[in-house]
Design a protein around this motif. Structure first.
Motif, PDB file in Angstrom:
ATOM      1  N   THR A  56       0.828  -1.207   0.000  1.00  0.00           N
ATOM      2  CA  THR A  56       0.000   0.000   0.000  1.00  0.00           C
ATOM      3  C   THR A  56       0.862   1.256   0.000  1.00  0.00           C
TER       4      THR A  56
ATOM      5  N   GLN B  43      -7.066   0.460  -0.976  1.00  0.00           N
ATOM      6  CA  GLN B  43      -7.322  -0.795  -0.254  1.00  0.00           C
ATOM      7  C   GLN B  43      -8.658  -0.737   0.480  1.00  0.00           C
TER       8      GLN B  43
ATOM      9  N   ASP C 247      -5.389  -1.545  -5.267  1.00  0.00           N
ATOM     10  CA  ASP C 247      -4.787  -2.084  -4.054  1.00  0.00           C
ATOM     11  C   ASP C 247      -5.721  -3.135  -3.466  1.00  0.00           C
ATOM     12  N   GLU C 248      -5.354  -4.389  -3.623  1.00  0.00           N
ATOM     13  CA  GLU C 248      -6.176  -5.515  -3.171  1.00  0.00           C
ATOM     14  C   GLU C 248      -7.627  -5.391  -3.646  1.00  0.00           C
TER      15      GLU C 248
END
Ligand SMILES: Nc1ncnc2c1ncn2[C@@H]1O[C@H](COP(=O)(O)OP(=O)(O)OP(=O)(O)O)[C@@H](O)[C@H]1O
Ligand SMILES: [Mg+2]
Lengths: 304, 261
Positions: free
Chosen positions: A41, A81, A157-158
């Motif tokens: 991140t 995220q 992000d994810e």
């Protein structure tokens, strides 16, 4: 598209990203794979010009984030995220308002918003409050929102953490489509299958450093054998088993709940284990994967 | 760059106002409160209590009490509105809803966010005070054409307090911290020569009162409303401008630290 040399991020005295180098080409899907706290991140936020690098050089679309943040962000889509949807706005307004931040005309934003709601399969929920959406819907809305400026580079992000398998597959399918359209994608994940499915190339991160890089295939070929035998013994004794087979297979690793034997032929390794008189509770022969790469490179398993 | 801070872009910042408009388009009754507050004070204190008070001296003019109080209420409402917007409302956006984390992934910077939110508070303050000034005119409480300048004066008050409120909120850690703001504001509202003239204070207290930011606004609004305009008012205006700019610098630094670490 993006290049970094000695990129470093410090928070106080701790180093979240410890001098990493990478370069991402136009049109590829580039992955950052790593466990919690690896620095994924932190790296994404630096690329997205949302957080300044502590050291090193970073170029995004040829520009320097410390000087041209707003210009770079204008051509970027970001899926953070944690969803950062505007809780005070409806689903449709989230897209409309966000598009305006990019200084797009109301007409353009409205056209794109409708197309993107469709893309995210949220057209029926246009008037809903964000609060009322399921996790998967929010994630899709966040992805749709990141695309409102028609960016040529999207940072995710994810993107699928916390989604059920069906929702994950839907997201993957949408990401394939973007790639087909020539969009460059940067994806972080701690799911092996996601990295294997999506990424053209990836780096494996651990504790702020890059410990391996290449295409998923290359990484597996380079660091892991062709086949893997997983053995679970009911009553323990994993260490003893490992001692017995060591030297007779390419490599052996003892994990918390199983022993992994690496070699060219899984069935032969299984025969060996049986031949030594072990009666495993269960066994699995499979191909070498990124999970094994990670284990090999860091000595730890990625998801425990 | 100024003092190590990137300058905001009004072009980008205006989209923050756009966002707030979308929300209030749906919640317009909330907006009405900004006009009602000074109106209630005017009716109860200016007109009601005013009957008992009689006339008040201001800069050599004998004013009806309601005439004395009305422009002060206009300035105080601009302060209260700006503070409400940049403390409770801003705290919610900053800490609870985390509104700006999404915003900062777009071309907008923290400076743009600060400018946009302050601009919003100023726009609201101006709109309220224009409406309130209309009410005052209807009641015959705007004797001079200078009175029209009460709107920019109120906007200036809103600017100074919005920037200060935002700077203060950036240090807040809980809702309780916000009560400190009320603790500072209520006495300022009551004692800044809002409801009675400066001559009511003994020497040193009068000096203290003249140093409060709201006093500058009250004096500006009252002087413009009745048309006793002089160059000295430029000093009062400058006070508010400097206060706003200083607070903006602090806000810029704080937001950068909070949101772009
Ligand atoms: N704002 C911050 N302040 C202080 N430390 C931070 C901050 N953000 C991240 N860190 C630290 O930096 C390290 C890397 O965190 P980062 O979030 O980049 O990891 P990650 O790979 O994204 O992990 P995850 O898979 O859990 O999301 C961690 O040790 C984390 O505690
Ligand atoms: Mg992370």
């Amino acid at each position: 598209m993006v290049s970094a040399r000695g990129l470093t991020k410090r928070f106080g005295s701790s180093e979240a990203v410890a001098g990493i180098d990478f370069s991402i080409r136009r049109g590829e899907v580039f992955g950052f794979l790593g466990p919690n706290g690896a620095g994924k991140t932190s790296t994404m936020r630096m690329i997205a010009c949302m957080s300044p690098a502590s050291e090193g050089t970073l170029r995004v679309r040829g520009l320097d984030p410390s000087r041209d943040g707003p210009t770079i962000r204008a051509g970027l889509g970001v899926v953070p995220q944690q969803d950062t949807l505007d809780m005070e706005l409806t689903v449709l307004d989230n897209l409309l308002v966000y598009g305006r931040y990019f200084d797009l005309s109301r007409r353009v934003v409205r056209e794109r918003a409708e197309r993107l709601l469709d893309f995210a399969q949220l057209s029926e929920r246009a008037g809903s409050r964000v609060d009322d959406l399921s996790g998967g819907m929010r994630r899709r809305l966040t992805i749709a929102r990141a695309l409102i400026s028609s960016p040529e580079l999207v940072i995710l992000d994810e993107p699928t953490t916390g989604l059920d398998p069906q929702a994950r597959h839907l997201v993957w399918e949408r990401l394939y489509r973007l790639r087909q359209e020539g969009v460059t994608l940067i994806v972080t994940t701690h799911y092996m299958d996601e990295a294997e499915q999506l990424c053209d190339r990836l780096v494996v991160m651990d504790k702020g450093t890059i410990v391996g890089e290449g295409s998923p295939r290359e990484l597996v070929d380079k660091h892991v054998s062709r086949e893997v035998l997983e053995v679970r013994l009911g009553e323990g004794g994993h260490e003893r088993l490992a001692g017995d087979v060591r030297g007779r297979v390419e490599r052996v690793e003892v994990l918390a709940d199983r022993v992994c034997c690496y070699g060219d032929n899984g069935d032969e390794m299984l025969a060996l284990v049986h031949g030594l008189g072990y009666q495993p509770e269960n066994t699995l022969v499979r191909r070498g994967s990124l999970e094994d790469v990670f284990l090999r490179l860091t000595g730890r398993s990625l998801v425990e | 760059m100024v003092l190590g801070l990137a300058l905001p872009s009004p072009r980008r910042a205006r989209h923050v106002l756009g966002r707030n408009l979308v929300i209030y388009r749906r919640a317009w009754p909330l907006l009405a409160t900004g006009v009602l507050e000074p109106l209630f004070y005017l009716l109860s204190i200016g007109l009601g209590l005013g009957h008992l008070v009689g006339r008040v001296d201001f800069a050599g003019h004998e004013l009806a009490y309601k005439q004395f109080v009305a422009p002060a209420l206009l300035a105080a409402a601009a302060m209260n509105g700006a503070i409400l917007d940049t403390t409770y409302n801003l705290y919610y956006k900053l800490k609870i809803a985390k509104t700006y984390e999404g915003v900062l992934a777009t071309p907008l910077s923290t400076a743009d966010v600060a400018l946009g939110e302050i601009g919003w508070a100023v726009a609201r303050g101006a709109a309220y005070s224009a409406t309130f000034l209309g009410v005052m005119a209807a009641l015959g409480l705007v004797p001079s054409p200078w009175g029209l300048c009460c709107v920019p004066a109120a906007a200036l008050v809103a600017y100074a307090f919005a920037a200060t409120g935002m700077a203060a909120t950036s240090y807040m850690r809980s809702w309780q911290d916000l009560d400190i703001v009320a603790l500072a504001l209520v006495p300022m509202f009551l004692f800044s020569a809002t409801f009675y003239p400066l001559t009511a204070y003994v020497g040193w207290l009068a000096v203290v009162v003249q140093c409060t930011p709201l006093y500058q606004g009250v004096l500006l609004a009252r002087s413009l409303d009745i048309g006793t305009v002089g160059w000295s008012l430029a000093l009062n205006a400058a006070y508010l401008v400097v206060m706003g700019l200083a607070a903006m610098v602090i806000t810029g630094r704080r937001l950068e630290r909070l949101l772009a670490a």
